[in-house]
Scaffold this active site. Sequence first.
Site, mmCIF file in Angstrom:
data_model
loop_
_atom_site.group_PDB
_atom_site.id
_atom_site.type_symbol
_atom_site.label_atom_id
_atom_site.label_comp_id
_atom_site.label_asym_id
_atom_site.label_seq_id
_atom_site.Cartn_x
_atom_site.Cartn_y
_atom_site.Cartn_z
ATOM 1 N N LYS A 1 0.759 -1.274 -0.248
ATOM 2 C CA LYS A 1 0.335 0.399 0.298
ATOM 3 C C LYS A 1 0.694 1.246 0.026
ATOM 4 O O LYS A 1 1.512 0.857 0.004
ATOM 5 C CB LYS A 1 -0.986 0.086 1.044
ATOM 6 C CG LYS A 1 -0.671 0.500 2.599
ATOM 7 C CD LYS A 1 -1.430 0.003 3.938
ATOM 8 C CE LYS A 1 -0.119 -0.445 4.851
ATOM 9 N NZ LYS A 1 -1.276 -0.054 6.267
ATOM 10 N N ARG B 1 -10.368 0.102 14.785
ATOM 11 C CA ARG B 1 -10.369 0.708 14.465
ATOM 12 C C ARG B 1 -10.899 -0.197 12.954
ATOM 13 O O ARG B 1 -12.051 0.138 13.669
ATOM 14 C CB ARG B 1 -8.046 0.859 13.568
ATOM 15 C CG ARG B 1 -7.840 2.099 12.390
ATOM 16 C CD ARG B 1 -6.733 1.780 12.632
ATOM 17 N NE ARG B 1 -6.316 0.742 12.267
ATOM 18 C CZ ARG B 1 -5.069 0.220 11.664
ATOM 19 N NH1 ARG B 1 -4.446 1.085 11.457
ATOM 20 N NH2 ARG B 1 -5.070 -0.473 10.685
ATOM 21 N N TYR C 1 17.604 29.553 8.595
ATOM 22 C CA TYR C 1 16.059 30.672 9.510
ATOM 23 C C TYR C 1 15.920 30.599 10.904
ATOM 24 O O TYR C 1 16.781 30.014 11.759
ATOM 25 C CB TYR C 1 15.269 29.344 8.620
ATOM 26 C CG TYR C 1 15.025 29.544 7.287
ATOM 27 C CD1 TYR C 1 14.986 31.468 6.622
ATOM 28 C CD2 TYR C 1 14.781 29.160 6.034
ATOM 29 C CE1 TYR C 1 14.455 31.928 5.627
ATOM 30 C CE2 TYR C 1 13.964 28.985 5.025
ATOM 31 C CZ TYR C 1 14.630 30.452 4.597
ATOM 32 O OH TYR C 1 13.843 30.421 3.218
ATOM 33 N N MET D 1 13.340 24.227 2.995
ATOM 34 C CA MET D 1 12.720 23.205 1.988
ATOM 35 C C MET D 1 13.385 22.554 0.855
ATOM 36 O O MET D 1 13.317 21.342 0.707
ATOM 37 C CB MET D 1 11.519 24.206 0.978
ATOM 38 C CG MET D 1 10.683 23.318 -0.167
ATOM 39 S SD MET D 1 9.636 25.113 -1.277
ATOM 40 C CE MET D 1 8.445 24.752 0.016
#
Length: 362
Positions: free
Chosen positions: A30, A128, A250, A303
Amino acid sequence: MLTIDLAALADNYRDLCARARPAECAAVVKADAYGLGMAQAASALWRAGCRTFFVATIAEGIDLRTLLPDAVIYVLNGLMAGTAMTFQEHGLRPVLNSAAEVRDWAGYCARNRKALPCAVHLDTGMNRLGLSALDVDEIRDADELWEALALSLVMSHLACADDRAHAKNAQQRARFEALRALLPETLTSLANSAGILLGPDYHYDLVRPGVALYGGHPQRQGENPFRAVVHLMGRILQIRHATQGETVGYGATRTLQRPTRIAVVSAGYADGLFRALSAGDGETGLTAYLGPYAAPILGRVSMDLISVDVTEVPEAFCQRGAWVELLGPNVSAHTMAAQAGTIDYEVLTSLGTRATRRYIGG
């Protein structure tokens, strides 16, 4: 550069087969094979001998069917209204998670006069997905339902198998034994990756490893017995020299305590390096490697870029354009997960699509 070692994946599968024998070893593919590429991973697993696969959604099942026409494919998220025909058309087996789903699947089979295979998932304490004890009581004696469908598997899922000593493991196994005895006799399955390592009492007829296939550590204790499959490398864009007292990145969160040689590396949180791997003053974050030499991160993960301390690294290893190991033999997914306060699964599924992917050993 993201290198995925399909030979290591196949070796992990064979290792798990040996641990689980005589139970069948399936594979959970999956979420695009935990982010590593279902097309490549599932094909490699098929070549290694795997014949039963688990996915989460019907769309994943359809994609996998186009790759593996002869595989047995179970869809864990169950039977949504109006999807029974799609399951049949693509030869997929729903994992039925409630009495209502059992009735819907049996009704579809009866209308089409064909007993189609499915699994039934029992909730043994995870709260679940899965049939509750009340659900089981509701349908256990409904012979018309069981005669209409073809029950091929009864399964449950362990909540705490990553902790070998957790009392809930034995509690769930006992509950599974009790509930499965109320349903028609068929193959049974309880163990995920961590459950396989709990030993033969948890193996039953079929095991369903996921993260262990991809090199993750399924249990909290001990060394990881499985081979690393993923290697994430970033390239050095620039070497900088900074003086004591200057800051990095940063927010100026890291103040240098000595003259420092800094390598700026082309990788960041867009590539799956969590911001939690940052290292401000007094903090320890990601440690990258250049060959055998450690290079601790300095400041925040941004990023697209990180900065690492290469003051102690020989210059021959840290030139512009050199590769830096961010995940691999020296930095396992388990190590990165621990540093980021998460789990191996999230590390693997967060690697993203920007890095150039290279498959080897397939």
